[in-house]
Motif scaffolding. Structure first.
Motif, mmCIF file in Angstrom:
data_model
loop_
_atom_site.group_PDB
_atom_site.id
_atom_site.type_symbol
_atom_site.label_atom_id
_atom_site.label_comp_id
_atom_site.label_asym_id
_atom_site.label_seq_id
_atom_site.Cartn_x
_atom_site.Cartn_y
_atom_site.Cartn_z
ATOM 1 N N ALA A 14 0.849 -1.194 0.000
ATOM 2 C CA ALA A 14 0.000 0.000 0.000
ATOM 3 C C ALA A 14 0.882 1.240 0.000
ATOM 4 C CB ALA A 14 -0.915 0.012 1.222
ATOM 5 N N CYS A 15 0.358 2.320 -0.555
ATOM 6 C CA CYS A 15 1.052 3.604 -0.524
ATOM 7 C C CYS A 15 0.055 4.669 -0.101
ATOM 8 C CB CYS A 15 1.642 3.942 -1.890
ATOM 9 S SG CYS A 15 2.616 5.468 -1.859
ATOM 10 N N LEU A 16 0.352 5.341 1.004
ATOM 11 C CA LEU A 16 -0.487 6.433 1.476
ATOM 12 C C LEU A 16 -0.183 7.676 0.652
ATOM 13 C CD1 LEU A 16 -0.028 6.002 5.334
ATOM 14 C CD2 LEU A 16 -1.707 4.925 3.833
ATOM 15 N N CYS A 17 -1.211 8.290 0.119
ATOM 16 C CA CYS A 17 -1.059 9.491 -0.711
ATOM 17 C C CYS A 17 -2.003 10.553 -0.182
ATOM 18 C CB CYS A 17 -1.403 9.182 -2.171
ATOM 19 S SG CYS A 17 -0.417 7.863 -2.880
ATOM 20 N N SER A 18 -1.455 11.607 0.422
ATOM 21 C CA SER A 18 -2.291 12.646 1.005
ATOM 22 C C SER A 18 -1.465 13.911 1.201
ATOM 23 C CB SER A 18 -2.872 12.154 2.329
ATOM 24 O OG SER A 18 -3.864 13.039 2.793
ATOM 25 N N SER A 19 -1.906 14.739 2.114
ATOM 26 C CA SER A 19 -1.190 15.981 2.430
ATOM 27 C C SER A 19 -0.434 15.805 3.745
ATOM 28 C CB SER A 19 -2.187 17.134 2.570
ATOM 29 O OG SER A 19 -3.015 16.928 3.710
ATOM 30 N N ASP A 20 0.554 16.644 3.972
ATOM 31 C CA ASP A 20 1.323 16.577 5.215
ATOM 32 C C ASP A 20 0.407 16.710 6.433
ATOM 33 O OD1 ASP A 20 3.676 16.255 3.822
ATOM 34 O OD2 ASP A 20 4.231 18.385 3.935
ATOM 35 N N ARG A 21 -0.571 17.582 6.365
ATOM 36 C CA ARG A 21 -1.498 17.780 7.489
ATOM 37 C C ARG A 21 -2.246 16.489 7.789
ATOM 38 N NH1 ARG A 21 -6.757 18.574 8.215
ATOM 39 N NH2 ARG A 21 -7.204 18.885 6.014
ATOM 40 N N LEU A 22 -2.787 15.846 6.757
ATOM 41 C CA LEU A 22 -3.531 14.608 6.975
ATOM 42 C C LEU A 22 -2.622 13.460 7.385
ATOM 43 C CD1 LEU A 22 -6.250 14.773 4.185
ATOM 44 C CD2 LEU A 22 -6.511 15.159 6.641
ATOM 45 N N TYR A 23 -1.394 13.440 6.873
ATOM 46 C CA TYR A 23 -0.448 12.428 7.338
ATOM 47 C C TYR A 23 -0.267 12.555 8.845
ATOM 48 C CZ TYR A 23 1.215 11.374 2.558
ATOM 49 O OH TYR A 23 1.324 10.993 1.255
ATOM 50 N N GLY A 24 -0.065 13.772 9.306
ATOM 51 C CA GLY A 24 0.133 14.001 10.732
ATOM 52 C C GLY A 24 -1.049 13.537 11.571
ATOM 53 N N GLU A 25 -2.240 13.654 11.028
ATOM 54 C CA GLU A 25 -3.449 13.272 11.757
ATOM 55 C C GLU A 25 -3.790 11.791 11.635
ATOM 56 O OE1 GLU A 25 -6.641 15.797 10.429
ATOM 57 O OE2 GLU A 25 -5.507 17.625 10.856
ATOM 58 N N ALA A 29 -2.505 5.569 12.084
ATOM 59 C CA ALA A 29 -3.715 4.743 12.233
ATOM 60 C C ALA A 29 -4.054 4.026 10.935
ATOM 61 C CB ALA A 29 -4.885 5.610 12.682
ATOM 62 N N VAL A 30 -3.924 4.714 9.811
ATOM 63 C CA VAL A 30 -4.223 4.090 8.525
ATOM 64 C C VAL A 30 -3.198 2.996 8.217
ATOM 65 C CG1 VAL A 30 -4.419 4.472 6.030
ATOM 66 C CG2 VAL A 30 -5.459 6.089 7.624
ATOM 67 N N ALA A 31 -1.931 3.251 8.488
ATOM 68 C CA ALA A 31 -0.904 2.232 8.264
ATOM 69 C C ALA A 31 -1.188 0.993 9.109
ATOM 70 C CB ALA A 31 0.482 2.789 8.571
ATOM 71 N N ALA A 32 -1.566 1.175 10.350
ATOM 72 C CA ALA A 32 -1.892 0.040 11.226
ATOM 73 C C ALA A 32 -3.090 -0.731 10.688
ATOM 74 C CB ALA A 32 -2.159 0.531 12.648
ATOM 75 N N ALA A 33 -4.099 -0.022 10.228
ATOM 76 C CA ALA A 33 -5.292 -0.684 9.673
ATOM 77 C C ALA A 33 -4.947 -1.466 8.412
ATOM 78 C CB ALA A 33 -6.374 0.352 9.382
ATOM 79 N N ALA A 39 -1.505 -5.944 4.514
ATOM 80 C CA ALA A 39 -0.389 -5.289 3.823
ATOM 81 C C ALA A 39 0.926 -5.715 4.463
ATOM 82 C CB ALA A 39 -0.527 -3.774 3.879
ATOM 83 N N VAL A 40 1.887 -6.103 3.629
ATOM 84 C CA VAL A 40 3.213 -6.464 4.129
ATOM 85 C C VAL A 40 4.170 -5.284 4.052
ATOM 86 C CG1 VAL A 40 2.968 -8.919 3.591
ATOM 87 C CG2 VAL A 40 3.981 -7.385 1.895
ATOM 88 N N LYS A 41 3.812 -4.283 3.294
ATOM 89 C CA LYS A 41 4.639 -3.080 3.151
ATOM 90 C C LYS A 41 3.707 -1.888 2.989
ATOM 91 C CE LYS A 41 8.665 -2.904 2.226
ATOM 92 N NZ LYS A 41 9.858 -2.870 3.027
ATOM 93 N N VAL A 42 3.986 -0.817 3.721
ATOM 94 C CA VAL A 42 3.222 0.427 3.599
ATOM 95 C C VAL A 42 4.213 1.546 3.298
ATOM 96 C CG1 VAL A 42 1.689 2.079 4.727
ATOM 97 C CG2 VAL A 42 1.438 -0.367 5.200
ATOM 98 N N TRP A 43 4.051 2.149 2.144
ATOM 99 C CA TRP A 43 4.853 3.291 1.719
ATOM 100 C C TRP A 43 4.065 4.569 1.961
ATOM 101 C CZ3 TRP A 43 9.778 2.600 0.100
ATOM 102 C CH2 TRP A 43 10.149 1.326 -0.330
ATOM 103 N N LEU A 44 4.746 5.685 1.960
ATOM 104 C CA LEU A 44 4.123 6.997 2.075
ATOM 105 C C LEU A 44 4.634 7.864 0.939
ATOM 106 C CD1 LEU A 44 3.173 8.987 5.047
ATOM 107 C CD2 LEU A 44 4.905 10.077 3.642
ATOM 108 N N ALA A 45 3.730 8.477 0.197
ATOM 109 C CA ALA A 45 4.114 9.387 -0.885
ATOM 110 C C ALA A 45 4.430 10.741 -0.258
ATOM 111 C CB ALA A 45 2.985 9.513 -1.905
ATOM 112 N N GLY A 46 5.692 11.071 -0.205
ATOM 113 C CA GLY A 46 6.132 12.306 0.429
ATOM 114 C C GLY A 46 7.234 12.001 1.416
#
Length: 78
Positions: A14-25, A29-33, A39-46
């Motif tokens: 999975a790759c989380l794609c959002s804004s810095d503000r939403l990442y902080g919030e 929790a989303v990565a844990a879910a 998911a065996v790997k969680v990436w973050l765009a940014g």
């Protein structure tokens, strides 16, 4: 909802794609879910360091390294 959609899709990466503000919030929790959904790997765009996120994808990152790691993760999980 994100975890249910991920589980239903069978996605293992999975790759989380959002804004810095939403990442902080929400990133941790989303990565844990997503992990709970399989998911065996969680990436973050940014950029940023969040619990449950394995790495980041951003301008100037080692794109080949990201692809190799992802391929290896899919091989192991498959």
């Amino acid at each position: 909802e994100i975890a249910a959609a991920s589980a239903a899709s069978g996605a293992r990466i999975a790759c989380l794609c959002s804004s810095d503000r939403l990442y902080g919030e929400h990133a941790e929790a989303v990565a844990a879910a997503l992990r709970e959904a399989g998911a065996v790997k969680v990436w973050l765009a940014g950029r940023g360091d969040y619990a449950g996120v394995d790495g980041t994808v951003h301008a100037g990152c080692d794109a080949l390294g990201v692809l190799r790691t992802t391929f290896d993760d899919l091989e192991v999980a498959g």
